[in-house]
Design an enzyme around this catalytic site. Structure first.
Site, PDB file in Angstrom:
ATOM      1  N   GLU A   1       2.978 198.918 -36.068  1.00 15.27           N
ATOM      2  CA  GLU A   1       2.778 200.363 -36.076  1.00 15.27           C
ATOM      3  C   GLU A   1       4.039 201.150 -35.716  1.00 15.27           C
ATOM      4  OE1 GLU A   1      -0.585 200.815 -33.489  1.00 15.27           O
ATOM      5  OE2 GLU A   1      -2.017 200.487 -35.110  1.00 15.27           O
TER       6      GLU A   1
ATOM      7  N   GLU B   1      -1.613 177.385 -29.529  1.00 11.86           N
ATOM      8  CA  GLU B   1      -1.186 177.926 -28.233  1.00 11.86           C
ATOM      9  C   GLU B   1      -0.790 176.831 -27.246  1.00 11.86           C
ATOM     10  OE1 GLU B   1      -4.646 178.651 -25.116  1.00 11.86           O
ATOM     11  OE2 GLU B   1      -4.896 179.938 -26.868  1.00 11.86           O
TER      12      GLU B   1
END
Length: 303
Positions: A85, A116
């Site tokens: 953004e 992860e």
């Protein structure tokens, strides 16, 4: 990575005897809302560290460095979201702020949970992005112990980058050796261990602060106005006109005309009006000040 997960605040049970699954829809969302109200207060306790991180990021970006968010699962997705953004909001190059997610961008919509657990994957992603001295790496992990994030931060330090950790547990493993450790302790989750709830909200709030405050300090905001936004659709072109109106005091028609002369570049339009120059000169002033509208205006008026 031998820590006991059951001792992490984010993994603890809030109330083992709460019959959440037997409650009405209204009661469930009321409880969630009550929990969410605790998040902003927890973030407030960490604002000193957040501000230190902002100063590090601002200095690095101003000097030509880059900002990276590394994370897995929800934490990684939030980092990708914040990074994505920044270019349309602040008119910056896409490479200036980057979100890196364990398992790659495919993990945005299809969970790659095992990724992860691999610190070497974090290290490899840092190497692939060519992280170097002058860059800043933010490792985001609600638990504060995600091996992928730990590996990314470790490799980033070795390559000379400054490092920041963001977690929702105190004294997190990923805090080790970082320049700034941000720990937002929101407490246990209503759904035990579901850190996409309060922890995820806290992470998003802090990431918003890091990028927004850094962009404000870089001059990508004039007053409270997004003067470097890209007017790429009808809604944004109309917003651009309103921003020009608010910054200059012009009418809607005058702002529309100025926007057209400026090639729909809001910052150029504002500098044109405020400094009394043409579009080419305005663009030149903005380039000289690194996109800082206020400094561009001041530089011309003082000349």
């Amino acid at each position: 990575m031998t820590e006991k997960l059951n001792e992490l605040t984010t993994e603890m049970s809030q109330s083992g005897d709460l019959p959440l699954d037997e409650l009405s829809s209204l009661k469930i969302v009321q409880l969630m809302n009550e929990e969410d109200q605790k998040v902003a207060l927890a973030v407030k306790q960490a604002l000193g560290q957040v501000a230190k991180a902002v100063d590090i990021i601002h200095a690095a970006l101003e000097a030509g460095g880059r900002l990276f968010y590394f994370g897995a699962g929800t934490s990684g997705r939030l980092g990708v979201l914040d990074a994505a953004e920044c270019p349309p909001t602040y008119g910056i190059p896409g490479e200036m702020v980057q979100g890196v997610l364990a398992g790659g961008y495919g993990a945005l919509i299809n969970a790659v949970e095992g990724a992860e657990d691999l610190p070497d994957l974090g290290k490899g992603d840092v190497i692939e992005r060519k992280v170097q001295a002058g860059d800043v790496v933010v490792g985001v992990a609600a638990s504060g112990r995600t091996p992928y994030v730990f590996g990314a931060l470790e490799e980033a330090r070795q390559r000379g980058a400054q490092t920041i950790s963001l977690s929702c547990n105190n004294n997190s493993l990923i805090d080790q050796g970082v320049d700034v450790a941000i720990n937002v302790v929101v407490g246990s989750e209503l759904v035990t261990g579901s850190t996409r709830l309060k922890a995820g909200t806290a992470e998003k709030m802090v990431l918003n602060m890091l990028s927004t405050a850094a962009m404000v300090k870089l001059g990508k905001v004039y007053g409270t106005l997004m003067v470097n936004m890209k007017a790429t659709n009808y809604k944004l072109r109309e917003r651009a006109k309103r921003i020009i109106m608010q910054a200059t005091g012009l009418s809607y028609d005058e702002a529309a005309e100025l926007a057209e002369l400026a090639g729909d570049d809001v910052s150029v339009a504002i500098v044109m009006q405020k400094a009394g120059v043409g579009s080419e000169k305005a663009a030149q002033l903005i380039k000289q000040t690194g996109g800082n509208v206020r400094r561009a205006i001041e530089q011309h008026t003082k000349a």
